[in-house]
Design a protein around this motif. Structure first.
Motif, PDB file in Angstrom:
ATOM      1  N   GLY A  34       0.445  -1.123  -0.037  1.00  0.00           N
ATOM      2  CA  GLY A  34      -0.131   0.049  -0.218  1.00  0.00           C
ATOM      3  C   GLY A  34       0.866   1.218   0.375  1.00  0.00           C
ATOM      4  O   GLY A  34       0.604   2.479  -0.826  1.00  0.00           O
ATOM      5  N   ARG A  35       2.125   1.222   0.652  1.00  0.00           N
ATOM      6  CA  ARG A  35       2.989   2.192   0.650  1.00  0.00           C
ATOM      7  C   ARG A  35       4.055   2.445  -0.832  1.00  0.00           C
ATOM      8  O   ARG A  35       5.073   3.373  -0.497  1.00  0.00           O
ATOM      9  CB  ARG A  35       3.235   2.336   1.681  1.00  0.00           C
ATOM     10  N   GLY A  36       3.909   1.279  -1.639  1.00  0.00           N
ATOM     11  CA  GLY A  36       4.328   1.372  -2.556  1.00  0.00           C
ATOM     12  C   GLY A  36       6.291   0.860  -2.313  1.00  0.00           C
ATOM     13  O   GLY A  36       7.225   1.340  -2.807  1.00  0.00           O
ATOM     14  N   MET A  37       6.196   0.134  -1.231  1.00  0.00           N
ATOM     15  CA  MET A  37       7.424   0.110  -0.496  1.00  0.00           C
ATOM     16  C   MET A  37       7.836  -1.195  -1.321  1.00  0.00           C
ATOM     17  O   MET A  37       9.196  -2.225  -1.133  1.00  0.00           O
ATOM     18  CB  MET A  37       7.998  -0.106   1.135  1.00  0.00           C
ATOM     19  N   ASP A  38       7.146  -2.330  -2.131  1.00  0.00           N
ATOM     20  CA  ASP A  38       7.674  -3.073  -2.609  1.00  0.00           C
ATOM     21  C   ASP A  38       8.085  -3.100  -4.208  1.00  0.00           C
ATOM     22  O   ASP A  38       8.839  -4.360  -4.508  1.00  0.00           O
ATOM     23  CB  ASP A  38       6.088  -4.086  -2.937  1.00  0.00           C
ATOM     24  N   ARG A  39       8.326  -1.566  -4.651  1.00  0.00           N
ATOM     25  CA  ARG A  39       9.098  -1.653  -5.388  1.00  0.00           C
ATOM     26  C   ARG A  39      11.082  -1.072  -5.265  1.00  0.00           C
ATOM     27  O   ARG A  39      12.164  -1.277  -5.701  1.00  0.00           O
ATOM     28  CB  ARG A  39       9.019  -0.090  -6.117  1.00  0.00           C
ATOM     29  N   ALA A  40      11.363  -1.427  -3.375  1.00  0.00           N
ATOM     30  CA  ALA A  40      12.393  -0.313  -3.134  1.00  0.00           C
ATOM     31  C   ALA A  40      13.536  -2.252  -2.351  1.00  0.00           C
ATOM     32  O   ALA A  40      14.346  -2.118  -2.732  1.00  0.00           O
ATOM     33  CB  ALA A  40      12.540  -0.189  -1.668  1.00  0.00           C
ATOM     34  N   PHE A  41      11.725  -3.219  -2.357  1.00  0.00           N
ATOM     35  CA  PHE A  41      13.578  -4.663  -2.565  1.00  0.00           C
ATOM     36  C   PHE A  41      11.865  -5.649  -2.579  1.00  0.00           C
ATOM     37  O   PHE A  41      11.045  -5.559  -2.826  1.00  0.00           O
ATOM     38  CB  PHE A  41      13.177  -4.594  -0.884  1.00  0.00           C
ATOM     39  N   LYS A  42      12.745  -6.836  -2.936  1.00  0.00           N
ATOM     40  CA  LYS A  42      11.561  -8.218  -3.773  1.00  0.00           C
ATOM     41  C   LYS A  42      10.747  -7.978  -2.182  1.00  0.00           C
ATOM     42  O   LYS A  42      11.282  -8.443  -1.175  1.00  0.00           O
ATOM     43  CB  LYS A  42      12.688  -8.926  -3.960  1.00  0.00           C
ATOM     44  N   LEU A  43       9.430  -8.079  -2.460  1.00  0.00           N
ATOM     45  CA  LEU A  43       8.543  -8.215  -1.805  1.00  0.00           C
ATOM     46  C   LEU A  43       7.806  -9.912  -2.608  1.00  0.00           C
ATOM     47  O   LEU A  43       6.820  -9.862  -3.036  1.00  0.00           O
ATOM     48  CB  LEU A  43       7.532  -7.523  -1.307  1.00  0.00           C
ATOM     49  N   GLU A 140       4.111   7.889  -8.275  1.00  0.00           N
ATOM     50  CA  GLU A 140       2.961   9.024  -8.193  1.00  0.00           C
ATOM     51  C   GLU A 140       1.865   8.341  -7.228  1.00  0.00           C
ATOM     52  O   GLU A 140       1.501   8.980  -6.834  1.00  0.00           O
ATOM     53  CB  GLU A 140       3.587  10.375  -8.927  1.00  0.00           C
ATOM     54  N   GLY A 141       1.344   7.843  -8.629  1.00  0.00           N
ATOM     55  CA  GLY A 141      -0.221   7.217  -8.680  1.00  0.00           C
ATOM     56  C   GLY A 141      -0.060   6.158  -6.718  1.00  0.00           C
ATOM     57  O   GLY A 141      -1.123   6.526  -6.376  1.00  0.00           O
ATOM     58  N   ALA A 142       1.153   5.338  -6.781  1.00  0.00           N
ATOM     59  CA  ALA A 142       1.010   4.340  -4.818  1.00  0.00           C
ATOM     60  C   ALA A 142       1.352   5.507  -4.106  1.00  0.00           C
ATOM     61  O   ALA A 142       0.298   5.867  -3.514  1.00  0.00           O
ATOM     62  CB  ALA A 142       2.478   3.401  -4.925  1.00  0.00           C
ATOM     63  N   TYR A 143       1.973   7.101  -4.306  1.00  0.00           N
ATOM     64  CA  TYR A 143       2.249   7.776  -3.135  1.00  0.00           C
ATOM     65  C   TYR A 143       0.792   8.775  -2.996  1.00  0.00           C
ATOM     66  O   TYR A 143       0.452   8.457  -1.801  1.00  0.00           O
ATOM     67  CB  TYR A 143       3.219   9.015  -3.420  1.00  0.00           C
ATOM     68  N   PRO A 153       0.451   9.515   7.325  1.00  0.00           N
ATOM     69  CA  PRO A 153       0.894  10.386   7.472  1.00  0.00           C
ATOM     70  C   PRO A 153       2.702   9.470   6.412  1.00  0.00           C
ATOM     71  O   PRO A 153       2.892   9.316   5.926  1.00  0.00           O
ATOM     72  CB  PRO A 153       1.813  10.327   8.656  1.00  0.00           C
ATOM     73  N   ARG A 154       2.667  11.486   5.913  1.00  0.00           N
ATOM     74  CA  ARG A 154       3.696  11.604   5.022  1.00  0.00           C
ATOM     75  C   ARG A 154       5.363  11.233   5.579  1.00  0.00           C
ATOM     76  O   ARG A 154       6.012  10.590   4.624  1.00  0.00           O
ATOM     77  CB  ARG A 154       4.071  13.313   4.639  1.00  0.00           C
ATOM     78  N   LEU A 155       5.454  11.048   6.987  1.00  0.00           N
ATOM     79  CA  LEU A 155       6.272  10.683   7.089  1.00  0.00           C
ATOM     80  C   LEU A 155       6.730   9.094   7.485  1.00  0.00           C
ATOM     81  O   LEU A 155       7.746   8.057   6.986  1.00  0.00           O
ATOM     82  CB  LEU A 155       6.715  10.526   9.140  1.00  0.00           C
ATOM     83  N   PHE A 156       5.325   8.271   7.329  1.00  0.00           N
ATOM     84  CA  PHE A 156       5.216   6.884   7.251  1.00  0.00           C
ATOM     85  C   PHE A 156       5.190   6.540   4.934  1.00  0.00           C
ATOM     86  O   PHE A 156       5.972   5.201   5.089  1.00  0.00           O
ATOM     87  CB  PHE A 156       4.529   6.333   7.131  1.00  0.00           C
ATOM     88  N   VAL A 157       5.657   7.498   4.468  1.00  0.00           N
ATOM     89  CA  VAL A 157       5.598   7.353   2.455  1.00  0.00           C
ATOM     90  C   VAL A 157       7.235   7.834   2.332  1.00  0.00           C
ATOM     91  O   VAL A 157       7.225   8.145   1.168  1.00  0.00           O
ATOM     92  CB  VAL A 157       4.539   7.034   2.075  1.00  0.00           C
ATOM     93  N   ILE A 158       8.177   9.158   3.091  1.00  0.00           N
ATOM     94  CA  ILE A 158       8.706   9.607   2.872  1.00  0.00           C
ATOM     95  C   ILE A 158      10.066   8.270   1.743  1.00  0.00           C
ATOM     96  O   ILE A 158      10.216   9.082   1.412  1.00  0.00           O
ATOM     97  CB  ILE A 158       9.754  10.414   4.503  1.00  0.00           C
ATOM     98  N   GLU A 159      10.073   7.431   2.208  1.00  0.00           N
ATOM     99  CA  GLU A 159      10.556   6.194   1.183  1.00  0.00           C
ATOM    100  C   GLU A 159      10.528   6.691   0.338  1.00  0.00           C
ATOM    101  O   GLU A 159      11.752   7.041  -1.189  1.00  0.00           O
ATOM    102  CB  GLU A 159      11.175   5.352   1.887  1.00  0.00           C
ATOM    103  N   ALA A 160       8.824   6.971  -0.158  1.00  0.00           N
ATOM    104  CA  ALA A 160       9.021   7.095  -1.265  1.00  0.00           C
ATOM    105  C   ALA A 160       9.107   8.045  -2.362  1.00  0.00           C
ATOM    106  O   ALA A 160       9.484   8.353  -3.563  1.00  0.00           O
ATOM    107  CB  ALA A 160       7.255   7.067  -1.620  1.00  0.00           C
ATOM    108  N   GLU A 161       9.207   8.761  -1.461  1.00  0.00           N
ATOM    109  CA  GLU A 161       9.424  10.509  -1.809  1.00  0.00           C
ATOM    110  C   GLU A 161      10.463  10.473  -2.219  1.00  0.00           C
ATOM    111  O   GLU A 161      11.154  10.988  -2.834  1.00  0.00           O
ATOM    112  CB  GLU A 161       9.493  12.412  -0.698  1.00  0.00           C
TER     113      GLU A 161
END
Length: 195
Positions: A34-43, A140-143, A153-161
C-alpha cells in the motif's frame, strides 16, 4: 538476542512497521504494498515469512498474540523485543548518518557505454528514460493512494518521496546524456563500433 544485523533489506521494513504497531505478516505485506515499498526490495510471501522467522529466531521480534478472523487460519502477530527495538534504532541511525557503498548494475554498465556505439547507446538510454518515466508515474500514483486513500502520514511514506527523487534525478541524467550522444557533444572513443 543476536546483535548480528539482518542482511535482507526487507528486515528494515518489517522492523519499521513494527514500530507503528504489532502485526502479522499478511498485514505487513498489505501495508508495504500500500505504501509502494515493494518497489524498494523484493517482496514475496516467502521472502516476508523467511525474514519474520529469522528476526524472531535472532531475538529482534517475538510473537505477541494470535489473531483469527472468521474461518481463516490463526495468524501470529509480532512485535519488537525491547533489545530488538533498540538495536533497530541504532542500526537505522547508522544507515541514515553514514553513506555506504551500493552497487547498482546500471552504474557498472554506464562505465562501458562506449562499447555500444553512439546510436545504440543513445537508443538504450532513450528506452531507459521511457521506462523511468513510467516508473515515476506509477510511483506518484502509489504515493497519492497511500496518502489520500489510506491516510498514511507523510513520514510513513517518506521513502517513496526519496525513491521518486532518485528516479527523477536519474531520468534527468539519462536524457541529458542521450542528448549529448545524439548531438555529438559527448567525447566518444574512436575504437567503438556503431551499432
Amino acid at each position: 538476542m543476536t546483535t548480528r544485523r539482518p542482511a535482507n533489506p526487507l528486515a528494515l521494513a518489517v522492523l519499521g512497521l513494527l514500530l507503528e504497531q504489532p502485526m502479522h505478516p499478511h498485514a505487513m505485506a498489505t501495508a508495504l504494498r500500500g505504501r509502494g515499498m515493494d518497489r524498494a526490495f523484493k517482496l514475496t510471501t516467502g521472502s516476508l515469512y523467511d525474514t519474520v522467522r529469522a528476526l524472531a529466531r535472532d531475538g529482534w521480534i517475538d510473537a505477541a498474540d494470535t489473531e483469527q478472523v472468521g474461518g481463516r487460519p490463526a495468524r501470529t502477530v509480532y512485535r519488537h523485543t525491547r533489545e530488538g527495538q533498540q538495536y533497530f534504532i541504532d542500526w537505522l541511525d547508522e544507515i541514515v548518518r553514514e553513506p555506504s557503498p551500493e552497487y547498482p548494475k546500471f552504474l557498472s554498465a554506464v562505465g562501458y557505454l562506449g562499447a555500444l556505439g553512439r546510436q545504440r547507446a543513445a537508443r538504450a538510454l532513450r528506452e531507459r528514460a521511457a521506462a523511468l518515466t513510467a516508473r515515476i508515474a506509477e510511483g506518484e500514483g502509489a504515493y497519492r493512494s497511500a496518502r489520500e486513500e489510506h491516510g498514511a502520514p507523510r513520514l510513513f511514506v517518506i521513502e517513496a518521496e526519496y525513491a521518486q527523487a532518485m528516479l527523477q534525478a536519474e531520468l534527468k541524467w539519462v536524457l541529458r546524456t542521450a542528448e549529448e550522444i545524439e548531438q555529438g557533444t559527448l567525447e566518444w572513443p574512436e575504437v567503438s563500433a556503431d551499432a
